[in-house]
Design a protein around this motif. Sequence first.
Motif, PDB file in Angstrom:
ATOM      1  N   LYS A   1       0.817  -1.216   0.000  1.00  0.00           N
ATOM      2  CA  LYS A   1       0.000   0.000   0.000  1.00  0.00           C
ATOM      3  C   LYS A   1       0.849   1.265   0.000  1.00  0.00           C
ATOM      4  CE  LYS A   1      -4.047  -2.132   2.101  1.00  0.00           C
ATOM      5  NZ  LYS A   1      -4.808  -2.037   0.839  1.00  0.00           N
TER       6      LYS A   1
ATOM      7  N   GLN B   1     -13.415  -1.218  -0.934  1.00  0.00           N
ATOM      8  CA  GLN B   1     -12.563  -1.847  -1.953  1.00  0.00           C
ATOM      9  C   GLN B   1     -13.204  -1.903  -3.344  1.00  0.00           C
ATOM     10  OE1 GLN B   1      -9.166  -3.447  -1.143  1.00  0.00           O
ATOM     11  NE2 GLN B   1      -9.581  -1.781   0.282  1.00  0.00           N
TER      12      GLN B   1
ATOM     13  N   PRO C   1     -13.533  -2.119  -7.191  1.00  0.00           N
ATOM     14  CA  PRO C   1     -12.577  -2.625  -8.187  1.00  0.00           C
ATOM     15  C   PRO C   1     -11.980  -1.523  -9.067  1.00  0.00           C
ATOM     16  CG  PRO C   1     -14.572  -3.967  -8.169  1.00  0.00           C
ATOM     17  CD  PRO C   1     -14.857  -2.776  -7.309  1.00  0.00           C
ATOM     18  N   GLN C   2     -12.709  -0.425  -9.251  1.00  0.00           N
ATOM     19  CA  GLN C   2     -12.239   0.636 -10.146  1.00  0.00           C
ATOM     20  C   GLN C   2     -11.262   1.604  -9.461  1.00  0.00           C
ATOM     21  OE1 GLN C   2     -15.494  -0.021  -9.501  1.00  0.00           O
ATOM     22  NE2 GLN C   2     -16.064  -1.125 -11.365  1.00  0.00           N
ATOM     23  N   HIS C   3     -11.008   1.412  -8.175  1.00  0.00           N
ATOM     24  CA  HIS C   3     -10.070   2.291  -7.473  1.00  0.00           C
ATOM     25  C   HIS C   3      -8.688   2.158  -8.114  1.00  0.00           C
ATOM     26  CE1 HIS C   3      -7.681   4.113  -4.290  1.00  0.00           C
ATOM     27  NE2 HIS C   3      -8.788   4.527  -3.712  1.00  0.00           N
TER      28      HIS C   3
ATOM     29  N   ASN D   1      -5.545  -0.566  -6.480  1.00  0.00           N
ATOM     30  CA  ASN D   1      -6.217  -1.793  -6.089  1.00  0.00           C
ATOM     31  C   ASN D   1      -5.333  -2.645  -5.208  1.00  0.00           C
ATOM     32  OD1 ASN D   1      -8.901  -2.040  -6.931  1.00  0.00           O
ATOM     33  ND2 ASN D   1      -8.298  -2.384  -9.046  1.00  0.00           N
ATOM     34  N   SER D   2      -5.955  -3.420  -4.338  1.00  0.00           N
ATOM     35  CA  SER D   2      -5.210  -4.360  -3.511  1.00  0.00           C
ATOM     36  C   SER D   2      -5.961  -5.684  -3.492  1.00  0.00           C
ATOM     37  CB  SER D   2      -5.039  -3.824  -2.091  1.00  0.00           C
ATOM     38  OG  SER D   2      -6.294  -3.618  -1.482  1.00  0.00           O
ATOM     39  N   ASP D   3      -5.240  -6.729  -3.150  1.00  0.00           N
ATOM     40  CA  ASP D   3      -5.836  -8.058  -3.097  1.00  0.00           C
ATOM     41  C   ASP D   3      -6.522  -8.245  -1.754  1.00  0.00           C
ATOM     42  OD1 ASP D   3      -6.579 -10.654  -3.312  1.00  0.00           O
ATOM     43  OD2 ASP D   3      -4.560 -11.468  -3.566  1.00  0.00           O
ATOM     44  N   SER D   4      -7.853  -8.232  -1.746  1.00  0.00           N
ATOM     45  CA  SER D   4      -8.595  -8.324  -0.490  1.00  0.00           C
ATOM     46  C   SER D   4      -8.364  -9.653   0.221  1.00  0.00           C
ATOM     47  CB  SER D   4     -10.096  -8.143  -0.751  1.00  0.00           C
ATOM     48  OG  SER D   4     -10.363  -6.843  -1.212  1.00  0.00           O
TER      49      SER D   4
ATOM     50  N   TYR E   1     -18.219   4.461  -8.174  1.00  0.00           N
ATOM     51  CA  TYR E   1     -16.923   4.065  -8.750  1.00  0.00           C
ATOM     52  C   TYR E   1     -17.132   3.396 -10.113  1.00  0.00           C
ATOM     53  CZ  TYR E   1     -13.306   5.261  -5.400  1.00  0.00           C
ATOM     54  OH  TYR E   1     -12.396   5.959  -4.644  1.00  0.00           O
TER      55      TYR E   1
END
Length: 250
Positions: A128, A209, A211-213, A216-219, A246
């Motif tokens: 992050k 979270q 998806p279009q942010h 992105n990070s792996d939840s 989003y």
Amino acid sequence: MQKQKPFRLITIPVSHYCEKVRWTLDILKLPYVEEPHMPPFYRFATTKVGGESVPVLVTEDQVLTDSTDILKYLDSIAPDDAKLYPVDSQQLQEVEKLEELFDKKLAVAVRDWAYFYIVDNSQIIKSKWTHDVPFFEKLLFPVFYPIMRSGVKNKYHINEESAAQAYAQIESIFAKVNGLLADGRNYLVGDKISAADITFASLAAPILQPPQHPINSDSEELPAEMLSKMKKIQETAAGKFVLNLYKNWR
């Protein structure tokens, strides 16, 4: 609108306050160059221009160091049909009141709650904090992480009790937004997207979270308890509202 020199935007890319400004620049189609840094290196960039924290927007003739001040400035140079602050005085007051609530209460609660779950996990924090930052900053992450982890915990008083209080604050604000959306409206104020919508969505993004942010990070790597609480928020009317914003606007 007259063509202008790109703005300089100093960020910690994952910061939800930075996302608020970045999204606004994108939605208004204003040119900018993002300068990403990780803690504590962003301070070298911000202090040089008279700022402290991020985001900082550097224009040709001024430096803006508060996300709301930045949005109001960007709105002032936006075309009339793209304004994010209503002309109507009552609607403007509503937008400003919501924006302040989200800035002062929601953003803080989301930050404190999230850090409780992830600040001790160096792999999650590294992914992050070092997103798109200069290579030498990534190299120095192992050196600075223990110092910054301790600093975060002490500065924000991160513990189990504060995390519980933060989550209760998040639920309270989401309940308020649920109430605003109960009449079937498409936006928080008026009939078009405003600074209130962008602020709410951006500052709530870490717990939703979308998806279009852009960061992105792996939840799946997040703790199970954290994911469970996130799912509860995602299923609210306000949570679905943010995810749709989003999807449609980001």
